[in-house]
Design an enzyme around this catalytic site. Structure first.
Site, mmCIF file in Angstrom:
data_model
loop_
_atom_site.group_PDB
_atom_site.id
_atom_site.type_symbol
_atom_site.label_atom_id
_atom_site.label_comp_id
_atom_site.label_asym_id
_atom_site.label_seq_id
_atom_site.Cartn_x
_atom_site.Cartn_y
_atom_site.Cartn_z
ATOM 1 N N GLY A 315 0.841 -1.191 0.000
ATOM 2 C CA GLY A 315 0.000 0.000 0.000
ATOM 3 C C GLY A 315 0.874 1.237 0.000
ATOM 4 N N GLY A 316 1.834 1.236 0.891
ATOM 5 C CA GLY A 316 2.774 2.345 0.967
ATOM 6 C C GLY A 316 4.053 1.895 1.629
ATOM 7 N N GLU A 318 7.262 3.787 3.803
ATOM 8 C CA GLU A 318 7.538 5.026 4.526
ATOM 9 C C GLU A 318 8.924 5.593 4.289
ATOM 10 O OE1 GLU A 318 8.394 1.527 7.376
ATOM 11 O OE2 GLU A 318 6.918 2.017 5.834
ATOM 12 N N ASN A 319 9.464 5.491 3.106
ATOM 13 C CA ASN A 319 10.803 5.996 2.850
ATOM 14 C C ASN A 319 10.894 7.476 3.218
ATOM 15 O OD1 ASN A 319 11.610 3.457 1.617
ATOM 16 N ND2 ASN A 319 10.300 4.055 -0.074
ATOM 17 N N GLU A 343 1.719 6.191 6.620
ATOM 18 C CA GLU A 343 3.105 6.382 6.168
ATOM 19 C C GLU A 343 3.708 7.644 6.765
ATOM 20 O OE1 GLU A 343 4.133 3.782 5.025
ATOM 21 O OE2 GLU A 343 2.258 2.870 4.373
ATOM 22 N N GLU A 365 5.299 -1.003 13.054
ATOM 23 C CA GLU A 365 3.984 -1.029 12.430
ATOM 24 C C GLU A 365 2.822 -0.893 13.412
ATOM 25 O OE1 GLU A 365 3.844 -0.533 9.496
ATOM 26 O OE2 GLU A 365 5.705 -1.276 8.632
ATOM 27 N N TYR A 429 0.543 -5.316 13.129
ATOM 28 C CA TYR A 429 -0.214 -4.086 12.909
ATOM 29 C C TYR A 429 -1.379 -3.939 13.885
ATOM 30 C CZ TYR A 429 2.159 -3.494 8.369
ATOM 31 O OH TYR A 429 3.087 -3.313 7.376
ATOM 32 N N ARG A 603 -0.521 -5.029 -6.014
ATOM 33 C CA ARG A 603 -0.506 -4.888 -4.553
ATOM 34 C C ARG A 603 -0.812 -6.229 -3.900
ATOM 35 N NH1 ARG A 603 -4.210 -0.456 -1.240
ATOM 36 N NH2 ARG A 603 -3.359 -0.857 0.858
ATOM 37 N N LYS A 605 -1.656 -7.174 -1.021
ATOM 38 C CA LYS A 605 -2.852 -7.217 -0.176
ATOM 39 C C LYS A 605 -4.073 -7.663 -0.965
ATOM 40 C CE LYS A 605 -5.900 -4.170 2.487
ATOM 41 N NZ LYS A 605 -6.140 -2.784 2.963
#
Length: 659
Positions: A315-316, A318-319, A343, A365, A429, A603, A605
């Site tokens: 989904g994303g 977090e860079n 993120e 997470e 999560y 994706r 997911k």
């Protein structure tokens, strides 16, 4: 009560270095060197590195992209901080093609690639230069930024798992190729020779050459405009002065353009996507303000994002200063913007404070998912936040029910008996979210917020562990209050399996109307009123679909789709739930739409569960195999690995080469 092992910084040299200055003119803007933790819980068994003996403190990349060969190659110059007796440093590699290693003067250094360990790669052992670097005059007495500098000349393999090379046909524009990286968990060792462990934080800078007209972005601050390079190429320069875990070094390049969102934020995307992307993430500045108000300063300067092609497996990601996002969250109404909040929240929990070992995944997470929900509450209101918390809580309960409350994979802190990557996602999560919500409500929000803020402040740009988190909570908030300690059940949450009995349940009114509609459908097959359905939030629509009976007839599925327009929705989260229910129940009219969806979305997911749904019936197995044969090469290695396992897919040599 669990007995905690106190954490120590490795040799005194490292302790001094963590508060020292900088070594030379070219490193004058680098941040402080983060400590290395040496407690038992801090140990990372996924790296070959021995940071107590020699560790990387800084990476300087000078690389060129080759879209024809699907490689990135050039040099990586590493600053190394080594103990006096150390004669070598061990790096992580997975398929890197190393051609030479030298000191900064060009003198050859001996190096050797060890045997490959499946899933981990191979150690790259390098002899350290005999001559140490001189300590800069500006450094505090005894402090060092680096003792050695080595230069690794190399190229990545075409099949490097961190890198996904997309043909023009796999992009929105269809005219230019695209590349993006995904470093987490241990994939960056396939394109960067370094110590690839979250506990070995490093600053970095990079010069990247790419063919025109492609733009390059990285998870560092860009330095001016791109400059002309050799041939029809341009060079882009980036700097990250804050020490970060290596998995957060990320890169992407393609026909992308930028839209400013505010003084601190903006978004990159292909021209065909940029307007929809900018509209969808239009609340970003408000989210940044909410994060700062909740848990302290935003320490990264800018917060930019890039919307990647649909093949992105997550989904994303977090860079830092450049969050990578899937386009599948774009719904036109910002209903999936919890992803952006998540993120962004990683800028505190995960990027600012990072687990030292992959076994503590919840520290990134779970804490972030809790933080995300708090941002959603500030920006979108308590009702939406409570609904999203209820979905998370339900996901946790269902997950534990599926695998069993005694399954070791349901422990937040991954036990030694299993791989850290076998811990269930809901335990990392959702269980982390529920744990912190429980603690917040028992302790009180005001006190809990103040504590969490100081936790981020006290360990900014440092590795952390579960034992440190709990020890700090006990010291700063619980003290000698035995009753509070008992009510919190801290050790049971972090180290135990299943769901502790004190878990804070969501407000039953959050989905009262929806749950009533679910009951009516289960009892009388009564569908929701169309106007009511359209007025529901995306979370409410998801709740209804998630609570549907597992077994549905073709007539029931047809009525659901005709009445509620499920196959016409613009929200991919809702569409996925519809497709999963239809495929699970062998509903043939959905197959063409599912095939189109699986051909355009990578994706994990969405992709993995849909193939799982097909694979669970004799009807669906051949459909799954037929679709996957067409779509497999478009998926990232992470998604491919999951679906390969589900379908027991065996790639032929010809297929592997074409990937």
């Amino acid at each position: 009560m669990r007995i905690f092992v106190s954490f120590l910084m490795v040799p005194f040299l490292f302790l001094l270095a963590s508060c020292g200055g900088l070594a030379s003119q070219d490193t004058a803007q680098r941040g402080e060197i983060a400590p290395i933790l040496t407690s038992e819980e801090a140990f990372d068994d996924q790296t070959f590195a021995k940071p107590q003996e020699a560790r990387v403190t800084h990476i300087d990349l000078d690389l060129a992209m080759d879209f024809d060969a699907k490689t990135i190659g050039g040099t990586a110059t590493l600053d190394v901080l080594a103990a006096d007796e150390a004669s070598e440093i061990i790096l992580d590699s997975n398929g890197l093609r190393v051609s030479a290693v030298t000191d900064e003067a060009g003198n050859a250094l001996q190096f050797a690639l060890g045997e490959t360990v499946e899933g981990k790669g191979e150690p790259l052992t390098i002899q350290l230069p005999a001559q140490k670097l001189e300590r800069g005059a500006e450094l505090a007495e005894g402090a060092l930024a680096a003792t050695h500098r080595i230069v690794v000349e190399y190229v990545s393999a075409p099949e490097a798992e961190a890198l996904q090379w997309l043909s023009p046909e796999q992009t929105a524009g269809g005219k230019h190729p695209f590349i993006f990286s995904q470093g987490q968990a241990i994939n960056n060792r396939t394109w960067i020779p370094t110590q690839d462990s979250p506990g070995i934080r490093q600053t970095w800078q990079a010069t990247i050459s790419a063919p025109e007209p492609l733009n390059v972005v990285m998870s560092g601050v860009i330095q001016g405009d791109p400059e002309p390079g050799d041939g029809n190429r341009r060079e882009f320069r980036f700097v990250m002065n804050n020490p970060v875990p290596p998995y957060l070094i990320a890169i992407a390049a393609g026909n992308i353009e930028f839209r400013e969102l505010g003084s601190r934020s903006g978004v990159w995307a292909e021209p065909e996507v940029i307007e929809a992307a900018a509209q969808e993430v239009g609340d970003t500045e408000e989210m940044i303000d909410a994060g700062i108000a909740l848990f302290g300063d935003y320490r990264w300067g800018r917060y930019d994002m890039i919307i990647l092609p649909p093949a992105f497996p997550y989904g994303g990601m977090e860079n830092p200063v450049m969050t990578f996002l899937t386009p599948t969250f774009i719904a036109g109404d910002r209903s999936n913007n919890g992803l952006v909040a998540h993120e962004l929240a990683h800028s505190w929990s995960g990027n600012l404070t990072t687990y030292s070992s992959w076994r503590d995944g919840w520290l990134n997470e779970g804490v972030t998912s809790y933080f995300e929900n708090r941002i959603v509450e500030e920006v979108y209101g308590k009702e939406r936040a409570e609904q999203e918390y209820a979905l998370s809580y339900a996901g946790l309960v269902d997950g534990i029910s599926d695998v069993g409350a005694d399954n070791p994979g349901t422990a937040m802190r991954s036990p030694d008996a299993i791989s850290p990557f076998d811990t269930k996602g809901f335990a990392i999560y959702d269980k982390g979210t529920v744990f912190l919500r429980t603690a917040e409500n028992i302790i009180g929000r005001e006190k809990f917020d103040a504590w969490l803020t100081q936790w981020f402040d006290s360990h900014a740009f440092e590795p952390v562990t579960s034992e440190m988190f709990l020890a700090d909570l006990r010291e700063k908030l619980i003290g000698d209050d035995a009753e509070l300690e008992k009510r919190l059940m801290l050790d049971e949450w972090v180290y135990g399996t299943g769901l502790p009995e004190n878990a804070w349940k969501p407000d039953p009114q959050a989905f009262a109307e929806v749950d009533g509609a679910v009951a009516a459908y289960a009892n009388e097959s009564a569908l929701p009123n169309v106007d009511a359905w359209r007025g529901w939030t995306a979370a409410e629509q998801r709740r209804f679909l998630e609570e549907l009976p597992q077994d549905l007839s073709a007539e029931q599925l047809a009525a659901l789709d005709t009445t509620l327009g499920l196959s016409q929705t613009d929200n991919n989260e809702v569409l996925f739930l519809w497709l999963e229910a239809a495929l699970r129940n062998e509903y043939a009219p959905t197959v063409p739409q599912a095939e189109r969806f699986l051909a355009t979305v990578g994706r994990n997911k969405f992709v993995s569960p849909l193939f799982t749904a097909l694979n669970e019936t004799d009807w669906g197995k051949p459909i799954a195999q037929r679709i996957y044969a067409k779509t497999r090469s478009s998926y990232h290695a992470y998604t491919r690995g999951n679906v390969d396992e589900t379908l027991q897919y065996k790639a032929s040599a010809e297929t592997s080469l074409s990937d």
